[in-house]
Write a protein that holds these residues in place. Sequence first.
Motif, PDB file in Angstrom:
ATOM      1  N   GLN A  32     -41.189  11.119   9.813  1.00 34.71           N
ATOM      2  CA  GLN A  32     -41.982  12.230  10.336  1.00 34.71           C
ATOM      3  C   GLN A  32     -41.289  13.565  10.138  1.00 34.71           C
ATOM      4  OE1 GLN A  32     -42.930  11.004  14.485  1.00 34.71           O
ATOM      5  NE2 GLN A  32     -45.044  11.345  13.862  1.00 34.71           N
ATOM      6  N   LEU A  33     -39.957  13.544  10.157  1.00 34.04           N
ATOM      7  CA  LEU A  33     -39.175  14.765   9.982  1.00 34.04           C
ATOM      8  C   LEU A  33     -38.873  15.045   8.515  1.00 34.04           C
ATOM      9  CD1 LEU A  33     -36.588  14.214  12.870  1.00 34.04           C
ATOM     10  CD2 LEU A  33     -38.567  15.751  12.889  1.00 34.04           C
ATOM     11  N   SER A  34     -39.466  14.238   7.621  1.00 36.07           N
ATOM     12  CA  SER A  34     -39.224  14.355   6.179  1.00 36.07           C
ATOM     13  C   SER A  34     -37.767  14.088   5.825  1.00 36.07           C
ATOM     14  CB  SER A  34     -39.647  15.745   5.675  1.00 36.07           C
ATOM     15  OG  SER A  34     -41.015  15.969   5.903  1.00 36.07           O
ATOM     16  N   MET A  35     -37.114  13.253   6.609  1.00 38.00           N
ATOM     17  CA  MET A  35     -35.722  12.862   6.359  1.00 38.00           C
ATOM     18  C   MET A  35     -35.629  11.434   5.842  1.00 38.00           C
ATOM     19  SD  MET A  35     -33.849  14.561   9.672  1.00 38.00           S
ATOM     20  CE  MET A  35     -33.822  16.351   9.887  1.00 38.00           C
ATOM     21  N   ALA A  36     -36.756  10.804   5.648  1.00 35.79           N
ATOM     22  CA  ALA A  36     -36.855   9.464   5.076  1.00 35.79           C
ATOM     23  C   ALA A  36     -38.169   9.416   4.302  1.00 35.79           C
ATOM     24  CB  ALA A  36     -36.824   8.399   6.173  1.00 35.79           C
TER      25      ALA A  36
END
Length: 548
Positions: free
Chosen positions: A358-362
Amino acid sequence: MSDPSFEKHGDIKGVPSNNAEVAVEGEVYDVTDHGADSQLKRQLGSRHISMIGLASSIGMGLWLGSGTSLMNAGPAGIFIGYLLSGSIIWSVSHSIGEMAIMYPLPSAFVQWTNTFVDQSAGFALGWAYWLSFWITIANELQGVVTVMGFWTSAVPTAALITIFWLVIVAMNVGAVKWFAEIEVVAATIKFGFIFVVIISGIVLSAGGGPKGGYPARPGGTIGFQFWNDMPFLNGFKGFLSVMPTCIFALSGSENAGLVAAETSNPLRSVPKAVKSMWIRLSLFYILGSLIITINVSPLDDNLFGASGTNASPFVIMYRNAGVQPLAHIMNAVILISVLSTGGISGYGGSRILVGLSQLSMAPKVMQNTDSWGRPWWGLVPTLLIGGGLAYLNVSDSGSTVFGWFSNLTSLFTLFGWGMICLSHIRMRAAWKAQGRSVAELPWKSWAFPWSAYWGLFWCCLLIIVEFYLAVWPLGDKPSAKNFFANYLSVVAIVVLYIGAKIYYRGRRWNNLLEIDLDGPRRFYAPKDAEGGERKSFMKKWIKFPTKN
């Protein structure tokens, strides 16, 4: 100044004034419920989060690791260790309670850290905690091998790991509600049997068992014999050495924050989990550790990590007293406990990946779930890596692997707990900086700010303490191997943080005035989604509009 687009309507905290379609009285305001932007289903209720919060972390650390701690530090050392670590998680739980109600997000503390502290810190915490979850799965599977060894040594270690790995997989591949029900049953068994342990332990310490007192003093009572003879072992370093095991035993207590994202009404459920924390701490850890210190000698060869059968000190207590049936029942309860903790670790690891996505970290695909709300892209790698890592136990002794894993997990846990406390402090600071009143919070911790500062202080201090133990380990010489085996977690955290800092090129910390307090927030109507009614003086004077 406060945001003019927000105002308080009766007993509803911060409902947007321009929101024309307000939820029916008693429902959650889905229009502004950005915490539900994942595909996870809100299927769990108060009973699930309370029981998972109460007993999800009761596993190998308490039942088996306490034996190693007793042997290294003595009865007073382990008891004080659980008192200190218990005060830390009690403080952390209050921070979780306040934030999980307003921000019930899939990866909870990872997204809180990203929002209130720093994007790079959120990145490091998320990936570090995912590593921690699969290490915990491996450690619990290693614990299963030790537990089964009490009954038989005929089954190969690899076969036991495979069998019970599949059990943990089966717990997670069903519907989320099935998983929650399994955890409720396991928690009930653990919670119920601790009363048997406490009462029977007192009786046995008074010489009430078939064999009377401990063999070192035939025919007599035990009482506080070991406290008088050897309260501390190995000096101050011995006491410090129990802290990683105590922290590992309590790790997982923060999972209530993760479960909140799939709870139908966190405002009703989360406070119950927070308020029940003292029950778990007092019954399981404080009284539980006290019982074994008055019944089991720190010099017993059969303690986990010693030269004997490597059994749980709770099992040893019954066996030495001649109460063999209770020894077998206790071992079965421990087996259920370690499988339960392994299952919740698979759950937690997959939700961490959902939040990171969701945080664009995966990868974005990590957010995908099926119609039952199962995030397969997060579950599969967590369970595969965690189970695969457990096979280290095939070539090394169980207590050695436990030492490696518990030290690594305790450092990840201390980092996570510290970030939870810091996020709470920063959230309150942003709340005040943006001109908002504490009265607008859906639920307030009565222990803030002292609890948050207490937890943060000890988390930082214990990370330093573990550095000392990694350089100068108990009973061994300083070496690079010992250092990295015990402190690799911190190295990983630093590398992840620096790498994220270079990539994101952000400021040191998020600006308090720029923190979005309402974007990820959940709003509540006076009457919750589970039918409970919040008391409000204004409620009877205000008529809430309904959805068309």
